[in-house]
Design a protein around this motif. Structure first.
Motif, PDB file in Angstrom:
ATOM      1  N   GLY A  30      45.711  38.155  36.559  1.00  0.00           N
ATOM      2  CA  GLY A  30      44.894  38.363  35.582  1.00  0.00           C
ATOM      3  C   GLY A  30      45.601  39.262  34.559  1.00  0.00           C
ATOM      4  O   GLY A  30      46.402  39.819  34.551  1.00  0.00           O
ATOM      5  N   MET A  31      44.658  39.372  33.175  1.00  0.00           N
ATOM      6  CA  MET A  31      45.256  39.609  32.136  1.00  0.00           C
ATOM      7  C   MET A  31      45.990  41.320  31.905  1.00  0.00           C
ATOM      8  O   MET A  31      46.639  41.415  31.473  1.00  0.00           O
ATOM      9  CB  MET A  31      43.983  39.690  31.303  1.00  0.00           C
ATOM     10  N   HIS A  32      45.916  41.716  33.392  1.00  0.00           N
ATOM     11  CA  HIS A  32      45.912  43.470  33.242  1.00  0.00           C
ATOM     12  C   HIS A  32      47.075  43.425  34.852  1.00  0.00           C
ATOM     13  O   HIS A  32      46.787  44.932  34.837  1.00  0.00           O
ATOM     14  CB  HIS A  32      44.811  43.996  34.069  1.00  0.00           C
ATOM     15  N   GLY A  33      47.362  42.242  34.772  1.00  0.00           N
ATOM     16  CA  GLY A  33      48.465  42.537  36.177  1.00  0.00           C
ATOM     17  C   GLY A  33      48.218  42.071  37.398  1.00  0.00           C
ATOM     18  O   GLY A  33      48.291  42.448  38.725  1.00  0.00           O
TER      19      GLY A  33
END
Length: 154
Positions: A30-33
């Motif tokens: 995901g874009m936040h890790g």
């Protein structure tokens, strides 16, 4: 099958696998890790056998409810349309051996249940299509082959 397709399982040669097995089918970041680990939990040999829908449906309900007693990392348990297994998605849980433990404990829990959770018209879209005994039989069969779960190909 020369060109790679977008769906991971469409690129898997189903004639070469040997069910039952559990394989990591993919990881999405995901874009936040956060990372989603998608497991192919194959109960039946593709194109040779399948789970009957009432048993599969009940096993889905049971696994969805009971697996969360063993891990808060379960995102989703989805039956395959071919009726040969399930996809299990886990968040931020990259330990394959621990996933096998969670799956084993969940299926052992299935064997001692007296009812299928959410098996009613208010909580289920097809409440008439369930089989607790069928789900238990699927769980028993899969657990009996526990030693083979990590072997995907014949």
């Amino acid at each position: 099958m020369s060109e790679k397709m977008n769906v991971e399982s469409f690129n898997l040669d189903h004639t070469k696998v040997k069910a039952p097995y559990v394989r990591l089918a993919g990881v999405k970041k995901g874009m936040h890790g956060d990372e989603i680990y998608k497991y192919d939990v194959r109960f039946k040999q593709p194109n040779k056998a399948h789970m009957e829908m009432p048993a599969l449906h009940s096993l889905e309900h049971l696994m969805a409810e009971l697996s969360r007693n063993h891990s808060d990392k379960v995102v989703d348990i989805s039956p395959m349309g071919c009726q040969t297994g399930f996809y299990v998605s886990m968040i931020n849980h990259d330990d394959y051996e621990d996933f096998l433990r969670i799956l084993e404990e969940t299926l052992k829990d299935v064997l001692i249940q007296d009812e299928v959770p959410a098996c009613n018209e208010m909580q289920c879209g097809f409440a008439a299509s369930h089989s607790l005994e069928g789900a238990k039989e699927l769980a028993r069969e899969f657990l009996a082959k526990r030693a083979n779960w990590s072997q995907v190909f014949a």
